[in-house]
Design an enzyme around this catalytic site. Sequence first.
Site, mmCIF file in Angstrom:
data_model
loop_
_atom_site.group_PDB
_atom_site.id
_atom_site.type_symbol
_atom_site.label_atom_id
_atom_site.label_comp_id
_atom_site.label_asym_id
_atom_site.label_seq_id
_atom_site.Cartn_x
_atom_site.Cartn_y
_atom_site.Cartn_z
ATOM 1 N N TYR A 78 -2.436 3.571 11.265
ATOM 2 C CA TYR A 78 -3.071 2.305 11.620
ATOM 3 C C TYR A 78 -2.865 1.287 10.500
ATOM 4 O O TYR A 78 -2.479 0.147 10.747
ATOM 5 C CB TYR A 78 -4.558 2.551 11.879
ATOM 6 C CG TYR A 78 -5.325 1.317 12.290
ATOM 7 C CD1 TYR A 78 -5.155 0.774 13.551
ATOM 8 C CD2 TYR A 78 -6.230 0.721 11.422
ATOM 9 C CE1 TYR A 78 -5.871 -0.352 13.949
ATOM 10 C CE2 TYR A 78 -6.949 -0.397 11.812
ATOM 11 C CZ TYR A 78 -6.763 -0.927 13.071
ATOM 12 O OH TYR A 78 -7.469 -2.038 13.459
ATOM 13 N N LYS A 135 -0.918 -2.370 10.432
ATOM 14 C CA LYS A 135 -1.635 -3.610 10.128
ATOM 15 C C LYS A 135 -1.123 -4.268 8.850
ATOM 16 O O LYS A 135 -1.010 -5.493 8.782
ATOM 17 C CB LYS A 135 -3.147 -3.374 10.059
ATOM 18 C CG LYS A 135 -3.753 -3.010 11.411
ATOM 19 C CD LYS A 135 -3.492 -4.101 12.446
ATOM 20 C CE LYS A 135 -4.188 -3.824 13.762
ATOM 21 N NZ LYS A 135 -4.037 -4.934 14.707
#
Length: 180
Positions: A52, A56
């Site tokens: 993740y 990002k």
Amino acid sequence: MSHFRHQLETNLIGSIQVVRAALPHLRKQGFGRILQLSTVGGQAAFPGSSLYHASKWGIEGFAESVMAEVAPFNIGVTIVEPGSARTNFRYQSSTLAPKIDAYEASPAIHARRIIEEAKALSLGDPAKMAAAMINSVDQNPAPKRIVLGSDAYSTIHKALTERLAELEQQKDLAFSTDFD
């Protein structure tokens, strides 16, 4: 491997493709605004969320570069970094990679437990967050970043403060590697 690809294709590649598709239209009209949704996880990293964070941090680097590239066309880019929000996203649409028993005693297990137990109550009000994003499009120049939520602010502030302190400790080493 499918979890890995899904994470990067959704959060990084998909976002890049949307921006690339919009830019010809925004350049043609001579102005525009892109709100790139990131997260507190684009500035701070937590154990158990490495893919993740890779997606990002990648999209934040992409968006920062695009900011400078499209500024001559009167196109603003803002990275939105919300903290937690009271939506069903975390618990009903999050998917987890297969559990690896070796990590049972590591800090990485905390992220899995938050999603599996589905008990944590988020601080952020999604309606207020959406209103802040919408209101930001009239700001000129476009803000580089918008941090939403007290949890996001506190976490990002801590991460940036620590990174800056670590950088300062490297100053002598950094300068010592230049040509004389």
